[in-house]
Write a protein that holds these residues in place. Structure first.
Motif, PDB file in Angstrom:
ATOM      1  N   HIS A  68       0.813  -1.213   0.000  1.00  0.00           N
ATOM      2  CA  HIS A  68       0.000   0.000   0.000  1.00  0.00           C
ATOM      3  C   HIS A  68       0.849   1.266   0.000  1.00  0.00           C
ATOM      4  O   HIS A  68       0.409   2.296  -0.503  1.00  0.00           O
ATOM      5  CB  HIS A  68      -0.919   0.020   1.217  1.00  0.00           C
ATOM      6  N   HIS A  69       2.052   1.179   0.588  1.00  0.00           N
ATOM      7  CA  HIS A  69       2.885   2.369   0.740  1.00  0.00           C
ATOM      8  C   HIS A  69       4.336   2.063   0.348  1.00  0.00           C
ATOM      9  O   HIS A  69       5.243   2.100   1.188  1.00  0.00           O
ATOM     10  CB  HIS A  69       2.822   2.867   2.179  1.00  0.00           C
ATOM     11  N   PRO A  70       4.589   1.785  -0.935  1.00  0.00           N
ATOM     12  CA  PRO A  70       5.979   1.557  -1.368  1.00  0.00           C
ATOM     13  C   PRO A  70       6.734   2.876  -1.463  1.00  0.00           C
ATOM     14  O   PRO A  70       6.149   3.934  -1.733  1.00  0.00           O
ATOM     15  CB  PRO A  70       5.806   0.924  -2.757  1.00  0.00           C
ATOM     16  N   LEU A  71       8.032   2.796  -1.229  1.00  0.00           N
ATOM     17  CA  LEU A  71       8.874   3.997  -1.266  1.00  0.00           C
ATOM     18  C   LEU A  71      10.172   3.705  -1.997  1.00  0.00           C
ATOM     19  O   LEU A  71      10.821   2.692  -1.744  1.00  0.00           O
ATOM     20  CB  LEU A  71       9.200   4.453   0.164  1.00  0.00           C
ATOM     21  N   VAL A  72      10.548   4.612  -2.886  1.00  0.00           N
ATOM     22  CA  VAL A  72      11.913   4.660  -3.410  1.00  0.00           C
ATOM     23  C   VAL A  72      12.664   5.702  -2.595  1.00  0.00           C
ATOM     24  O   VAL A  72      12.275   6.875  -2.561  1.00  0.00           O
ATOM     25  CB  VAL A  72      11.945   5.024  -4.902  1.00  0.00           C
ATOM     26  N   ALA A  73      13.715   5.266  -1.916  1.00  0.00           N
ATOM     27  CA  ALA A  73      14.555   6.158  -1.123  1.00  0.00           C
ATOM     28  C   ALA A  73      15.903   6.295  -1.826  1.00  0.00           C
ATOM     29  O   ALA A  73      16.635   5.310  -1.974  1.00  0.00           O
ATOM     30  CB  ALA A  73      14.746   5.618   0.285  1.00  0.00           C
ATOM     31  N   VAL A  74      16.208   7.502  -2.273  1.00  0.00           N
ATOM     32  CA  VAL A  74      17.467   7.771  -2.966  1.00  0.00           C
ATOM     33  C   VAL A  74      18.375   8.553  -2.024  1.00  0.00           C
ATOM     34  O   VAL A  74      18.007   9.632  -1.546  1.00  0.00           O
ATOM     35  CB  VAL A  74      17.232   8.580  -4.255  1.00  0.00           C
ATOM     36  N   PHE A  75      19.562   8.005  -1.762  1.00  0.00           N
ATOM     37  CA  PHE A  75      20.542   8.656  -0.888  1.00  0.00           C
ATOM     38  C   PHE A  75      21.637   9.261  -1.757  1.00  0.00           C
ATOM     39  O   PHE A  75      22.198   8.580  -2.631  1.00  0.00           O
ATOM     40  CB  PHE A  75      21.129   7.642   0.090  1.00  0.00           C
ATOM     41  N   ALA A  76      21.930  10.521  -1.531  1.00  0.00           N
ATOM     42  CA  ALA A  76      22.884  11.254  -2.366  1.00  0.00           C
ATOM     43  C   ALA A  76      24.063  11.743  -1.539  1.00  0.00           C
ATOM     44  O   ALA A  76      23.889  12.288  -0.441  1.00  0.00           O
ATOM     45  CB  ALA A  76      22.198  12.446  -3.028  1.00  0.00           C
ATOM     46  N   ALA A  77      25.269  11.560  -2.073  1.00  0.00           N
ATOM     47  CA  ALA A  77      26.482  11.969  -1.359  1.00  0.00           C
ATOM     48  C   ALA A  77      27.586  12.283  -2.355  1.00  0.00           C
ATOM     49  O   ALA A  77      27.522  11.887  -3.523  1.00  0.00           O
ATOM     50  CB  ALA A  77      26.927  10.867  -0.402  1.00  0.00           C
ATOM     51  N   ASN A  78      28.604  12.983  -1.876  1.00  0.00           N
ATOM     52  CA  ASN A  78      29.776  13.286  -2.698  1.00  0.00           C
ATOM     53  C   ASN A  78      31.029  12.659  -2.097  1.00  0.00           C
ATOM     54  O   ASN A  78      31.085  12.339  -0.905  1.00  0.00           O
ATOM     55  CB  ASN A  78      29.960  14.792  -2.857  1.00  0.00           C
ATOM     56  N   HIS A  79      32.054  12.498  -2.951  1.00  0.00           N
ATOM     57  CA  HIS A  79      33.238  11.715  -2.614  1.00  0.00           C
ATOM     58  C   HIS A  79      34.500  12.462  -3.013  1.00  0.00           C
ATOM     59  O   HIS A  79      34.637  12.901  -4.163  1.00  0.00           O
ATOM     60  CB  HIS A  79      33.199  10.368  -3.347  1.00  0.00           C
ATOM     61  N   GLY A  80      35.438  12.551  -2.072  1.00  0.00           N
ATOM     62  CA  GLY A  80      36.696  13.224  -2.358  1.00  0.00           C
ATOM     63  C   GLY A  80      37.488  12.592  -3.483  1.00  0.00           C
ATOM     64  O   GLY A  80      38.229  13.288  -4.198  1.00  0.00           O
ATOM     65  N   VAL A  81      37.327  11.295  -3.681  1.00  0.00           N
ATOM     66  CA  VAL A  81      38.080  10.606  -4.734  1.00  0.00           C
ATOM     67  C   VAL A  81      37.693  11.095  -6.126  1.00  0.00           C
ATOM     68  O   VAL A  81      38.430  10.885  -7.091  1.00  0.00           O
ATOM     69  CB  VAL A  81      37.890   9.074  -4.602  1.00  0.00           C
ATOM     70  N   ALA A  82      36.561  11.790  -6.236  1.00  0.00           N
ATOM     71  CA  ALA A  82      36.163  12.343  -7.537  1.00  0.00           C
ATOM     72  C   ALA A  82      37.216  13.292  -8.093  1.00  0.00           C
ATOM     73  O   ALA A  82      37.345  13.457  -9.316  1.00  0.00           O
ATOM     74  CB  ALA A  82      34.825  13.062  -7.406  1.00  0.00           C
ATOM     75  N   GLU A  83      37.983  13.912  -7.193  1.00  0.00           N
ATOM     76  CA  GLU A  83      39.018  14.850  -7.636  1.00  0.00           C
ATOM     77  C   GLU A  83      40.142  14.162  -8.400  1.00  0.00           C
ATOM     78  O   GLU A  83      40.967  14.835  -9.040  1.00  0.00           O
ATOM     79  CB  GLU A  83      39.601  15.591  -6.423  1.00  0.00           C
ATOM     80  N   ARG A  84      40.174  12.856  -8.378  1.00  0.00           N
ATOM     81  CA  ARG A  84      41.219  12.109  -9.100  1.00  0.00           C
ATOM     82  C   ARG A  84      40.812  11.786 -10.541  1.00  0.00           C
ATOM     83  O   ARG A  84      41.487  11.004 -11.211  1.00  0.00           O
ATOM     84  CB  ARG A  84      41.585  10.838  -8.346  1.00  0.00           C
ATOM     85  N   GLY A  85      39.733  12.364 -11.005  1.00  0.00           N
ATOM     86  CA  GLY A  85      39.338  12.177 -12.403  1.00  0.00           C
ATOM     87  C   GLY A  85      38.825  10.782 -12.709  1.00  0.00           C
ATOM     88  O   GLY A  85      39.077  10.252 -13.787  1.00  0.00           O
ATOM     89  N   VAL A  86      38.076  10.218 -11.763  1.00  0.00           N
ATOM     90  CA  VAL A  86      37.586   8.845 -11.930  1.00  0.00           C
ATOM     91  C   VAL A  86      36.187   8.804 -12.531  1.00  0.00           C
ATOM     92  O   VAL A  86      35.639   7.722 -12.764  1.00  0.00           O
ATOM     93  CB  VAL A  86      37.584   8.098 -10.578  1.00  0.00           C
ATOM     94  N   SER A  87      35.580   9.952 -12.797  1.00  0.00           N
ATOM     95  CA  SER A  87      34.235  10.018 -13.358  1.00  0.00           C
ATOM     96  C   SER A  87      34.237  10.913 -14.585  1.00  0.00           C
ATOM     97  O   SER A  87      35.085  11.789 -14.732  1.00  0.00           O
ATOM     98  CB  SER A  87      33.246  10.562 -12.317  1.00  0.00           C
ATOM     99  N   ALA A  88      33.260  10.690 -15.456  1.00  0.00           N
ATOM    100  CA  ALA A  88      33.115  11.541 -16.633  1.00  0.00           C
ATOM    101  C   ALA A  88      32.459  12.877 -16.300  1.00  0.00           C
ATOM    102  O   ALA A  88      32.393  13.764 -17.154  1.00  0.00           O
ATOM    103  CB  ALA A  88      32.287  10.816 -17.693  1.00  0.00           C
ATOM    104  N   TYR A  89      31.973  13.021 -15.070  1.00  0.00           N
ATOM    105  CA  TYR A  89      31.278  14.233 -14.650  1.00  0.00           C
ATOM    106  C   TYR A  89      31.909  14.793 -13.382  1.00  0.00           C
ATOM    107  O   TYR A  89      32.447  14.037 -12.562  1.00  0.00           O
ATOM    108  CB  TYR A  89      29.792  13.943 -14.381  1.00  0.00           C
ATOM    109  N   PRO A  90      31.830  16.096 -13.173  1.00  0.00           N
ATOM    110  CA  PRO A  90      32.350  16.694 -11.931  1.00  0.00           C
ATOM    111  C   PRO A  90      31.409  16.437 -10.764  1.00  0.00           C
ATOM    112  O   PRO A  90      30.213  16.156 -10.939  1.00  0.00           O
ATOM    113  CB  PRO A  90      32.414  18.186 -12.263  1.00  0.00           C
ATOM    114  N   ALA A  91      31.925  16.587  -9.547  1.00  0.00           N
ATOM    115  CA  ALA A  91      31.135  16.337  -8.347  1.00  0.00           C
ATOM    116  C   ALA A  91      29.932  17.256  -8.233  1.00  0.00           C
ATOM    117  O   ALA A  91      28.936  16.914  -7.585  1.00  0.00           O
ATOM    118  CB  ALA A  91      32.021  16.472  -7.108  1.00  0.00           C
ATOM    119  N   SER A  92      29.981  18.422  -8.871  1.00  0.00           N
ATOM    120  CA  SER A  92      28.860  19.362  -8.808  1.00  0.00           C
ATOM    121  C   SER A  92      27.580  18.780  -9.391  1.00  0.00           C
ATOM    122  O   SER A  92      26.465  19.237  -9.071  1.00  0.00           O
ATOM    123  CB  SER A  92      29.215  20.653  -9.541  1.00  0.00           C
TER     124      SER A  92
END
Length: 343
Positions: A68-92
């Motif tokens: 009767h009451h399903p929920l999608v819970a999305v947790f969002a966070a940022n990671h210092g390792v992003a500064e090492r160029g490990v993603s195609a997108y910036p942390a912003s």
């Protein structure tokens, strides 16, 4: 009787909660199975849909199970390792996508509308990334336990099915580090292209995972692994999975990153994730490996790699259909159908 004295190590208290979680309601499973045998269809003809109903009954503790009451819970966070160029997108982009969720413009918004599922997004200090896991722990002990506790508290409100999702630039790097630390092999086994990094980015990503896990010196305790090389969204999702178990709420796990939260709990107690359904097989190459390690079979294989809980929400639609069939389908006696005629 007096209350137990808390452990000097707060991680021990979490381990006790994991190992002391309630088991399935076998009476509810037996009742669901008995009703299924009376429905107007050949036995076993609905395949995994029948298994899903038994799973829901086991962990909701009722027959017929209901959503009767399903929920999608999305947790969002940022990671210092992003500064090492490990993603195609910036942390912003993490914060920008959280704003997109709030505006209703993301893929998960559309799926939740289509499947009639509520959506909540939980931001975890987006302006203060966790430290770069190649050189420092993601959390101190107090911060880690507080983040797990945040996830445990986030699922209050009477929900009866929890779908987990995440958002966080560089979190496939973090998830790969968790899986590599837990299961060994090589970084290459666990590192994929995530958001679509090129070959140079993939090499940087592998190097970051290697460096992060090298700091663990062989540590494979699930909570310690999360504390050293995890992220806030993964720790919070582990808390949500744990709290759901104690509240008898079945959980649908999304993709590679969400599975890291489940894997950490499984490392403490293999039965800790029995109340979880794994929604889909991600195209991240390590996802198939970790699902095999967990001994679970994903429900869908659609080539997804978006995150956001998209696979979990799609799977929830199937789960809702299974529940509707089980509860609403006629029995042989009520429909006046001969059992022999359908076998």
């Amino acid at each position: 009787m007096s209350d137990p004295i808390p452990s000097a190590d707060p991680l021990d208290d979490l381990r006790a909660l994991i190992r002391g979680a309630p088991g399935p309601d076998r009476g509810a499973v037996a009742a669901a199975r008995a009703r299924d045998a009376e429905l107007t269809k050949p036995a076993g003809s609905l395949g995994r849909l029948e298994e899903i109903v038994e799973w829901l009954a086991a962990w909701q503790g009722r027959t017929p199970p209901a959503i009767h009451h399903p929920l999608v819970a999305v947790f969002a966070a940022n990671h210092g390792v992003a500064e090492r160029g490990v993603s195609a997108y910036p942390a912003s982009v993490t914060k920008q996508m959280v704003a997109n969720f709030a505006a209703g413009g993301a893929a998960i918004n559309q799926i939740c509308i289509a499947e009639d599922i509520s959506l909540k997004v939980f931001e975890l200090a987006l302006d203060v990334p966790t430290p770069d896991i190649t050189v420092a722990d993601a959390f101190d002990r107090t911060g880690f336990v507080a983040t797990v506790a945040f996830g445990m508290e986030a699922i209050s409100g009477g929900i009866d099915l929890l779908c987990l999702g995440e958002m966080g630039i560089a979190n496939t790097t973090v998830a790969a580090a968790v899986h590599y630390a837990l299961y060994g092999g090589s970084a290459e086994d666990w590192v994929g292209r995530g958001t679509g990094v090129d070959d140079e980015g993939l090499a940087r990503k592998r190097a970051a995972v290697e460096a992060a896990v090298a700091r663990l010196d062989g540590e494979r305790d699930g909570l310690e692994v999360l504390r050293h090389v995890g992220g806030r969204e993964i720790a919070a999702m582990a808390g949500a999975i744990l709290a759901a178990r104690h509240q008898r709420i079945p959980v649908i796990v999304d993709g590679y990153v969400t599975t890291a939260a489940a894997a950490a709990l499984h490392a403490i107690d293999p039965h800790a994730i029995d109340h979880c359904l794994f929604s889909h097989l991600s195209v991240e190459p390590g996802h198939r490996r970790v699902l095999e390690r967990l001994g679970v079979k994903p429900l869908l294989d659609l080539g997804l790699r978006l995150g956001e809980g998209t696979g979990a929400a799609l799977a929830a639609g199937i789960v809702k259909s299974a529940v509707r069939i089980h509860a609403g389908m006629a029995t042989f006696s009520s429909a006046g159908v001969s059992e022999r005629g359908v076998h």
